[in-house]
Design an enzyme around this catalytic site. Structure first.
Site, PDB file in Angstrom:
ATOM      1  N   GLU A 260       0.783  -1.323   0.006  1.00  0.00           N
ATOM      2  CA  GLU A 260       0.010  -0.192   0.028  1.00  0.00           C
ATOM      3  C   GLU A 260       0.794   1.307  -0.077  1.00  0.00           C
ATOM      4  O   GLU A 260       1.897   1.228   0.576  1.00  0.00           O
ATOM      5  CB  GLU A 260      -1.008   0.104   1.222  1.00  0.00           C
ATOM      6  CG  GLU A 260      -1.970   0.926   1.375  1.00  0.00           C
ATOM      7  CD  GLU A 260      -2.917   0.882   2.565  1.00  0.00           C
ATOM      8  OE1 GLU A 260      -3.142   1.946   3.085  1.00  0.00           O
ATOM      9  OE2 GLU A 260      -3.109  -0.258   2.951  1.00  0.00           O
TER      10      GLU A 260
ATOM     11  N   ASP B 138       0.096   5.473   0.662  1.00  0.00           N
ATOM     12  CA  ASP B 138      -1.041   6.201   1.227  1.00  0.00           C
ATOM     13  C   ASP B 138      -0.625   7.629   1.029  1.00  0.00           C
ATOM     14  O   ASP B 138       0.530   8.092   1.553  1.00  0.00           O
ATOM     15  CB  ASP B 138      -0.975   5.991   2.650  1.00  0.00           C
ATOM     16  CG  ASP B 138      -1.623   4.760   2.910  1.00  0.00           C
ATOM     17  OD1 ASP B 138      -2.190   4.071   2.078  1.00  0.00           O
ATOM     18  OD2 ASP B 138      -1.647   4.280   4.215  1.00  0.00           O
TER      19      ASP B 138
ATOM     20  N   GLU C 142      -2.848  10.447   3.012  1.00  0.00           N
ATOM     21  CA  GLU C 142      -4.031  10.746   3.818  1.00  0.00           C
ATOM     22  C   GLU C 142      -3.813  12.239   4.234  1.00  0.00           C
ATOM     23  O   GLU C 142      -3.042  12.670   4.802  1.00  0.00           O
ATOM     24  CB  GLU C 142      -4.256   9.857   5.062  1.00  0.00           C
ATOM     25  CG  GLU C 142      -4.365   8.289   4.711  1.00  0.00           C
ATOM     26  CD  GLU C 142      -4.716   7.431   5.878  1.00  0.00           C
ATOM     27  OE1 GLU C 142      -5.887   7.380   6.413  1.00  0.00           O
ATOM     28  OE2 GLU C 142      -3.733   7.095   6.563  1.00  0.00           O
TER      29      GLU C 142
END
Length: 268
Positions: A84, A86, A88
């Protein structure tokens, strides 16, 4: 066959996955909005899976008092040993800066958080958030300025995302148990609905279908991103961002890693 170039029609590139109509595709597929109210947030997911790519998306974040909300934009594979990458965006009270929270998971293991303030107000206009993911490194950039690099250090025994195709996801949800000042500031539902907007998706990427990559038969020069690395200018830009805008780096968190920082920290 060269890598697929996918430019921005959200109807063709993405499916809205949850939120009962709170995710909307507008302007003939050129604009996507996610919204959050007390009942539910919303999200979308790419129709394609990718194994390496240069992926750009323009986002305009929830304006005003966005405390308690999180807008996530990330690539991820599935399963307990997933990879993953990311971005955010942690909301905040009006006038206080958003926090950009980044992480890289390899084989199910994350714990590689770096957090930044941005050098602009990400709610006033659209800005471009990019992931360059190739066999050499993962480079996260904001408006073309690299902010973080995760190098392939498999030769040193550190796993690297290279064999699991990933989808692109995004969601807007309520995380007021942790998002703003560790959960002290709660979401103000009188400000709802909260809305984040997306446009100008662009992927120069290897799409993955039925076990094969759109890049596997290609020696095409149009895939220059596949061998792109930072260079000295890029390294300088990362240093500038990290010196002036980084507010948390797992590599320097001695309380969290009393036995010494994770191995990639000393090699980077």
């Amino acid at each position: 066959m060269a890598a697929a170039m996918a430019a921005g029609n959200f109807n063709q590139q993405f499916d809205t996955t949850w939120g009962d109509g709170r995710a909307k595709v507008l302007q003939n597929g050129q604009l996507l909005t996610l919204s959050l109210d007390k009942t539910s947030g919303s999200g979308f997911k790419s129709k394609n899976q990718y194994l390496f790519g240069k992926i750009d998306m323009q986002l305009k974040l929830v304006p005003g008092n966005s405390a308690g909300t999180v807008t996530a934009y990330y690539l991820s594979s599935l399963g307990s040993a997933h990879d993953e990458i990311d971005f955010e965006f942690l909301g905040n009270l009006s006038g206080d800066p958003y926090i950009l929270h980044t992480n890289v998971f390899t084989q199910g293991k994350g714990n590689r958080e770096q957090q930044f303030y941005l050098w602009f107000d990400p709610t006033k206009d659209f800005h471009t958030y990019s992931v360059l993911w190739n066999p050499l490194s993962i480079i996260l950039s904001v408006d073309g300025t690299p902010i973080r690099e995760f190098k392939n250090m498999e030769s040193k025994g550190i796993p690297y995302p290279k064999s699991q195709p990933m989808w692109i996801y995004s969601s807007l949800w309520n995380a007021d148990d942790w998002a703003t000042r560790g959960g002290l500031i709660k979401t103000d539902w009188s400000q709802a609905p909260f809305t984040a907007s997306y446009r100008n998706f662009n992927a120069q990427a290897c799409t993955w279908t039925s076990g094969s990559s759109s890049c596997s038969s290609s020696g095409s020069s149009s895939n220059s991103w596949l061998s792109q690395s930072l260079g000295s200018t890029g390294q300088g830009r990362i240093k500038w961002v990290q010196k002036n805008y980084m507010i948390y780096n797992y590599c320097t968190d001695t309380k969290r890693f009393p036995q010494g920082s994770p191995p990639e920290c000393s090699m980077a």
